[in-house]
Design a protein around this motif. Structure first.
Motif, mmCIF file in Angstrom:
data_model
loop_
_atom_site.group_PDB
_atom_site.id
_atom_site.type_symbol
_atom_site.label_atom_id
_atom_site.label_comp_id
_atom_site.label_asym_id
_atom_site.label_seq_id
_atom_site.Cartn_x
_atom_site.Cartn_y
_atom_site.Cartn_z
ATOM 1 N N LEU A 256 0.822 -1.215 0.000
ATOM 2 C CA LEU A 256 0.000 0.000 0.000
ATOM 3 C C LEU A 256 0.853 1.261 0.000
ATOM 4 N N ARG A 257 2.064 1.162 0.532
ATOM 5 C CA ARG A 257 2.954 2.324 0.488
ATOM 6 C C ARG A 257 3.409 2.589 -0.942
ATOM 7 N N ARG A 258 3.535 1.532 -1.738
ATOM 8 C CA ARG A 258 3.992 1.683 -3.120
ATOM 9 C C ARG A 258 2.840 1.800 -4.103
ATOM 10 N N MET A 259 1.683 1.282 -3.713
ATOM 11 C CA MET A 259 0.505 1.373 -4.567
ATOM 12 C C MET A 259 -0.652 1.884 -3.719
ATOM 13 N N PRO A 260 -0.922 3.173 -3.752
ATOM 14 C CA PRO A 260 -2.015 3.735 -2.954
ATOM 15 C C PRO A 260 -3.319 2.988 -3.190
ATOM 16 N N PRO A 261 -4.186 2.880 -2.174
ATOM 17 C CA PRO A 261 -5.411 2.070 -2.269
ATOM 18 C C PRO A 261 -6.243 2.318 -3.517
ATOM 19 N N GLU A 262 -6.347 3.581 -3.934
ATOM 20 C CA GLU A 262 -7.206 3.876 -5.088
ATOM 21 C C GLU A 262 -6.618 3.404 -6.417
ATOM 22 N N THR A 263 -5.324 2.993 -6.423
ATOM 23 C CA THR A 263 -4.698 2.552 -7.671
ATOM 24 C C THR A 263 -4.339 1.067 -7.658
ATOM 25 N N VAL A 264 -4.615 0.368 -6.556
ATOM 26 C CA VAL A 264 -4.166 -1.019 -6.419
ATOM 27 C C VAL A 264 -4.709 -1.910 -7.528
ATOM 28 N N LEU A 265 -6.018 -1.899 -7.729
ATOM 29 C CA LEU A 265 -6.629 -2.800 -8.719
ATOM 30 C C LEU A 265 -6.059 -2.550 -10.109
ATOM 31 N N GLU A 266 -5.865 -1.294 -10.449
ATOM 32 C CA GLU A 266 -5.312 -0.950 -11.764
ATOM 33 C C GLU A 266 -3.878 -1.438 -11.895
ATOM 34 N N GLN A 267 -3.075 -1.202 -10.867
ATOM 35 C CA GLN A 267 -1.660 -1.556 -10.954
ATOM 36 C C GLN A 267 -1.408 -3.053 -10.871
ATOM 37 N N LEU A 268 -2.326 -3.806 -10.280
ATOM 38 C CA LEU A 268 -2.154 -5.254 -10.211
ATOM 39 C C LEU A 268 -2.189 -5.900 -11.592
ATOM 40 N N THR A 269 -2.781 -5.204 -12.555
ATOM 41 C CA THR A 269 -2.852 -5.755 -13.908
ATOM 42 C C THR A 269 -2.070 -4.947 -14.932
ATOM 43 N N ASP A 270 -1.813 -3.662 -14.626
ATOM 44 C CA ASP A 270 -1.201 -2.782 -15.620
ATOM 45 C C ASP A 270 0.282 -2.516 -15.393
ATOM 46 N N THR A 271 0.855 -3.010 -14.306
ATOM 47 C CA THR A 271 2.285 -2.823 -14.055
ATOM 48 C C THR A 271 2.941 -4.181 -13.809
ATOM 49 N N ALA A 272 4.212 -4.281 -14.162
ATOM 50 C CA ALA A 272 4.939 -5.529 -13.956
ATOM 51 C C ALA A 272 5.015 -5.871 -12.474
ATOM 52 N N TYR A 273 5.283 -4.860 -11.668
ATOM 53 C CA TYR A 273 5.369 -5.070 -10.218
ATOM 54 C C TYR A 273 4.038 -5.606 -9.686
ATOM 55 N N GLY A 274 2.944 -4.992 -10.113
ATOM 56 C CA GLY A 274 1.626 -5.427 -9.656
ATOM 57 C C GLY A 274 1.293 -6.834 -10.090
ATOM 58 N N ARG A 275 1.642 -7.188 -11.314
ATOM 59 C CA ARG A 275 1.348 -8.531 -11.810
ATOM 60 C C ARG A 275 2.086 -9.601 -11.014
ATOM 61 N N VAL A 276 3.364 -9.367 -10.759
ATOM 62 C CA VAL A 276 4.150 -10.349 -10.009
ATOM 63 C C VAL A 276 3.700 -10.365 -8.544
ATOM 64 N N LEU A 277 3.326 -9.205 -8.023
ATOM 65 C CA LEU A 277 2.792 -9.156 -6.659
ATOM 66 C C LEU A 277 1.518 -9.982 -6.566
ATOM 67 N N LEU A 278 0.674 -9.897 -7.584
ATOM 68 C CA LEU A 278 -0.554 -10.680 -7.607
ATOM 69 C C LEU A 278 -0.242 -12.173 -7.631
ATOM 70 N N ALA A 279 0.766 -12.548 -8.419
ATOM 71 C CA ALA A 279 1.181 -13.949 -8.456
ATOM 72 C C ALA A 279 1.664 -14.405 -7.083
ATOM 73 N N LYS A 280 2.384 -13.535 -6.388
ATOM 74 C CA LYS A 280 2.871 -13.872 -5.051
ATOM 75 C C LYS A 280 1.713 -14.043 -4.077
ATOM 76 N N VAL A 281 0.700 -13.198 -4.194
ATOM 77 C CA VAL A 281 -0.472 -13.298 -3.318
ATOM 78 C C VAL A 281 -1.176 -14.634 -3.527
ATOM 79 N N VAL A 282 -1.317 -15.037 -4.802
ATOM 80 C CA VAL A 282 -1.966 -16.320 -5.112
ATOM 81 C C VAL A 282 -1.165 -17.473 -4.514
#
Length: 337
Positions: A256-282
């Protein structure tokens, strides 16, 4: 949560109606499901960066590999020290213990840290040869000094592990963790000390969990089946539950420090960091499910050692989490203040 112990308990497992093969099939099934979340990091940084508009920095794959090796090398001795101390407090604990992997792990960590330091010494580029490496330049930057600290700390830890007092390696290993926490949060970042504190707790807990589970399984392979083995499993399971909570809390806080709450959903699919973070969460969700499965078996099964199958699968899944974490540190961070 047992490797060798499950070999000795085959007859007991058949009596209770719980087959080892059945447990393994279910564990494999869970791993296949959570493996879907690991597709991006397993294929490397290119798929994660595809379509994001972010540049693929030179040597990202190599840096991710070195960082993965460093994290794994850190987890082994940390977990070993943790479980050895825990095992000594178990009533009636057998004297048998697995051979230490700390010296080898710290040596591997030293090589990985040396490789990462060489990248820093060439201006965060992969060196084409020894002539490109400016060793003296490492002393002139914060990242360089932290890289040197990690190299020296791993070397010291390897020497301590090989000495007559292996417990002293805890101090250089702590230095590695502190250096990693500081490295992950440059001084130009907003409230870097808060970020470093979160990363510090995250690294400590993750190392204790992954390395600890590995050494618990190795220890139980040497111990005979009995109350001591079940007691060690139970003590680790209780600590692991606390570690999972801490890992989740610090991971969410850092994200959340790197991806503010209002941008999390967008960045989880639109940024490389977000995509890999999503994979880590899974993957972490899969690991948590396997840990819960192990604990249920430990508490309710007629033979608690039937927890061996999901625990072994949990180790493999944690290995995948370490690999994803290594890739995550090499990708561009979508900081938006």
């Amino acid at each position: 949560m047992v490797w060798g112990a499950c070999e000795d308990s085959g007859v007991s497992l058949m009596r209770t109606g719980v087959g080892v093969d059945g447990g393994r099939r279910r564990a494999v099934g869970v791993l296949v499901l959570v493996g879907v979340g690991a597709l991006i990091p397993l294929l490397g940084p290119s798929p994660a960066l595809h379509g994001t508009g972010e540049a693929d920095a030179p040597g990202t794959g190599g840096i991710a590999l070195l960082r993965t090796v460093l994290f794994a090398a850190l987890s082994v001795p940390v977990g070993e020290l943790f479980v050895k101390r825990m095992a000594r407090s178990v009533p009636g604990a057998p004297a048998a213990a697995p051979r230490s992997w700390s010296t080898a792990a710290n040596s591997v960590g030293f090589v990985a840290a040396l490789g990462l330091a060489s990248v820093v010494a060439t201006g965060n580029l992969v060196p084409g040869g020894l002539a490109d490496i400016d060793v003296g330049g490492l002393y002139g930057s914060r990242d360089g000094k932290l890289a040197l600290l990690e190299v020296n700390a791993f070397l010291a830890a390897a020497l301590c592990a090989a000495s007559g007092r292996p417990g002293t390696q805890a101090w250089p290993l702590a230095a590695v963790i502190v250096a990693e926490a500081l490295r992950a949060h440059p001084t130009a970042e907003y409230s870097p000390l808060i970020g470093s504190g979160l990363t510090l707790v995250h690294l400590v807990c993750a190392s204790l969990w992954a390395g600890g589970l590995l050494h618990v399984l190795r220890t139980l392979r040497r111990w005979p089946r009995g109350e001591a083995a079940v007691a060690l499993l139970g003590r680790y399971a209780r600590v692991a539950a606390v570690l999972l909570v801490a890992i989740t809390a610090t991971g969410v806080g850092s994200s959340l420090r790197r991806m503010p709450p209002e941008t999390v959903l967008e960045q989880l699919t639109d940024t490389a960091y977000g995509r890999v973070l999503l994979a880590k969460v899974v993957l972490m969700a899969g690991v948590a499910a396997l840990a819960l499965w192990s604990r249920i078996r430990l508490a309710r099964a007629a033979d608690p050692l039937t927890a061996c199958s999901p625990a072994r699968a949990e180790v493999y899944a944690l290995g995948a989490v370490v690999a994803v974490s290594g890739l995550l540190t090499a990708l561009p961070v979508p900081i938006r203040w």
